[in-house]
Scaffold this motif. Structure first.
Motif, short mmCIF file in Angstrom:
data_model
loop_
_atom_site.label_atom_id
_atom_site.label_comp_id
_atom_site.label_asym_id
_atom_site.label_seq_id
_atom_site.Cartn_x
_atom_site.Cartn_y
_atom_site.Cartn_z
N ALA A 225 6.76 8.47 -5.00
CA ALA A 225 7.70 9.36 -5.71
C ALA A 225 7.02 10.68 -6.07
CB ALA A 225 8.25 8.68 -6.96
N ARG A 226 5.78 10.61 -6.53
CA ARG A 226 5.04 11.84 -6.85
C ARG A 226 4.81 12.68 -5.59
NH1 ARG A 226 3.11 8.25 -10.55
NH2 ARG A 226 1.43 7.46 -9.24
N ALA A 227 4.54 12.05 -4.46
CA ALA A 227 4.34 12.78 -3.20
C ALA A 227 5.63 13.47 -2.77
CB ALA A 227 3.86 11.83 -2.10
N TYR A 228 6.77 12.78 -2.90
CA TYR A 228 8.06 13.41 -2.59
C TYR A 228 8.34 14.58 -3.53
CZ TYR A 228 9.89 10.17 0.93
OH TYR A 228 10.11 9.46 2.08
N GLN A 229 7.95 14.44 -4.79
CA GLN A 229 8.15 15.51 -5.76
C GLN A 229 7.35 16.74 -5.36
OE1 GLN A 229 10.40 15.09 -8.05
NE2 GLN A 229 10.09 16.81 -9.40
N ARG A 230 6.08 16.53 -4.96
CA ARG A 230 5.25 17.65 -4.52
C ARG A 230 5.84 18.29 -3.26
NH1 ARG A 230 1.26 14.01 -6.07
NH2 ARG A 230 0.97 13.32 -3.93
N ARG A 231 6.36 17.46 -2.34
CA ARG A 231 6.98 18.00 -1.13
C ARG A 231 8.20 18.84 -1.50
NH1 ARG A 231 7.46 19.04 3.85
NH2 ARG A 231 9.24 18.46 5.15
N ASN A 232 9.03 18.34 -2.40
CA ASN A 232 10.20 19.11 -2.84
C ASN A 232 9.79 20.44 -3.45
OD1 ASN A 232 12.29 17.57 -1.91
ND2 ASN A 232 12.90 16.77 -3.90
N GLU A 233 8.73 20.45 -4.23
CA GLU A 233 8.25 21.70 -4.82
C GLU A 233 7.89 22.70 -3.72
OE1 GLU A 233 5.01 20.55 -7.35
OE2 GLU A 233 6.34 19.53 -8.77
N THR B 169 0.84 -1.18 0.00
CA THR B 169 0.00 0.00 0.00
C THR B 169 0.89 1.24 0.00
OG1 THR B 169 -1.67 -1.20 1.25
CG2 THR B 169 -1.84 1.19 1.24
N PRO B 170 0.57 2.23 -0.82
CA PRO B 170 1.38 3.45 -0.84
C PRO B 170 1.33 4.17 0.50
CG PRO B 170 -0.19 3.44 -2.67
CD PRO B 170 -0.51 2.27 -1.80
N ASP B 171 2.43 4.77 0.89
CA ASP B 171 2.52 5.57 2.11
C ASP B 171 3.16 6.91 1.73
OD1 ASP B 171 2.41 6.34 4.76
OD2 ASP B 171 4.29 5.35 5.28
N PRO B 172 2.38 7.77 1.05
CA PRO B 172 2.97 9.02 0.56
C PRO B 172 3.28 9.99 1.69
CG PRO B 172 0.63 8.96 0.08
CD PRO B 172 0.98 7.63 0.69
N VAL B 173 4.33 10.75 1.51
CA VAL B 173 4.74 11.77 2.48
C VAL B 173 3.84 13.00 2.28
CG1 VAL B 173 6.49 12.77 0.95
CG2 VAL B 173 6.74 12.97 3.40
N LEU C 136 12.82 5.25 -5.35
CA LEU C 136 11.46 4.81 -5.67
C LEU C 136 11.27 4.61 -7.17
CD1 LEU C 136 9.55 7.05 -3.12
CD2 LEU C 136 9.60 4.54 -3.13
N ILE C 137 11.92 5.43 -7.96
CA ILE C 137 11.83 5.26 -9.42
C ILE C 137 12.46 3.93 -9.82
CG2 ILE C 137 12.72 6.12 -11.63
CD1 ILE C 137 12.29 8.96 -10.49
N ASP D 94 2.36 -6.74 -8.83
CA ASP D 94 2.14 -5.55 -8.02
C ASP D 94 1.23 -4.62 -8.80
OD1 ASP D 94 2.17 -3.31 -6.45
OD2 ASP D 94 4.34 -3.02 -6.51
N MET D 95 -0.03 -4.55 -8.37
CA MET D 95 -1.01 -3.76 -9.10
C MET D 95 -1.26 -2.39 -8.46
SD MET D 95 -1.50 -5.87 -11.43
CE MET D 95 -2.97 -5.64 -12.36
N LYS D 96 -0.64 -2.11 -7.33
CA LYS D 96 -0.94 -0.87 -6.60
C LYS D 96 -0.06 0.30 -7.01
CE LYS D 96 -3.03 -3.09 -2.69
NZ LYS D 96 -3.09 -3.22 -1.25
N GLY D 97 1.14 0.06 -7.51
CA GLY D 97 2.00 1.15 -7.94
C GLY D 97 2.41 2.09 -6.81
N ALA D 98 2.69 1.51 -5.64
CA ALA D 98 3.01 2.32 -4.46
C ALA D 98 4.23 3.19 -4.67
CB ALA D 98 3.22 1.39 -3.26
N ALA D 99 5.25 2.67 -5.30
CA ALA D 99 6.49 3.44 -5.49
C ALA D 99 6.24 4.69 -6.32
CB ALA D 99 7.56 2.56 -6.14
#
Length: 126
Positions: free
Chosen positions: A93-101, A22-26, A55-56, A84-89
């Motif tokens: 990665a997108r959540a970390y990208q938004r945090r970096n922004e 399960t994804p655990d986005p920051v 993550l990539i 793996d059908m959930k694509g958690a990584a």
């Protein structure tokens, strides 16, 4: 035999959707962000960028594994359980990208030097 094929295929399809973590986005903004100094912001951005790159790589590995499992599953059905059908990584990665922004915006808003721009990860995030 034909009567069992369709229910078995349907069951495998439904169960295979449970595969993967399960994804655990920051969170984009976290408590204490407003108290970070320029050096702390740079450190956080650097750490997040490293996490994105990891993550990539994980997502690329999972994609390759899913291709192999999907191909083998066409003949054996059992490998579909390991897809793996959930694509958690990718989600993380997108959540970390938004945090970096958000962190870079705060960093530049504080007039920290040198000014930072959002760096693109070394591999594609898709």
């Amino acid at each position: 035999m034909k009567q069992l094929f369709v229910p078995a295929l349907l069951s495998i399809s439904l169960l295979s959707a449970c595969g993967g973590r399960t994804p655990d986005p920051v969170a984009e903004v976290q408590p204490g962000d407003s108290a970070l100094s320029c050096a702390q912001l740079r450190g956080e951005i650097t750490a997040n960028t490293r996490a994105i790159e990891g993550l990539i790589k994980e997502q690329e590995t999972k994609t390759a594994q899913n291709i192999v499992a999907g191909t083998a599953g066409a003949f054996l059905l059992v490998p579909w359980f390991f897809m793996d059908m959930k694509g958690a990584a990718g989600d993380e990665a997108r959540a970390y990208q938004r945090r970096n922004e958000a962190l870079i915006s705060r960093y530049n808003g504080m007039s920290c030097k040198p000014e930072m721009k959002l760096a693109k990860p070394t591999a594609s995030a898709e």
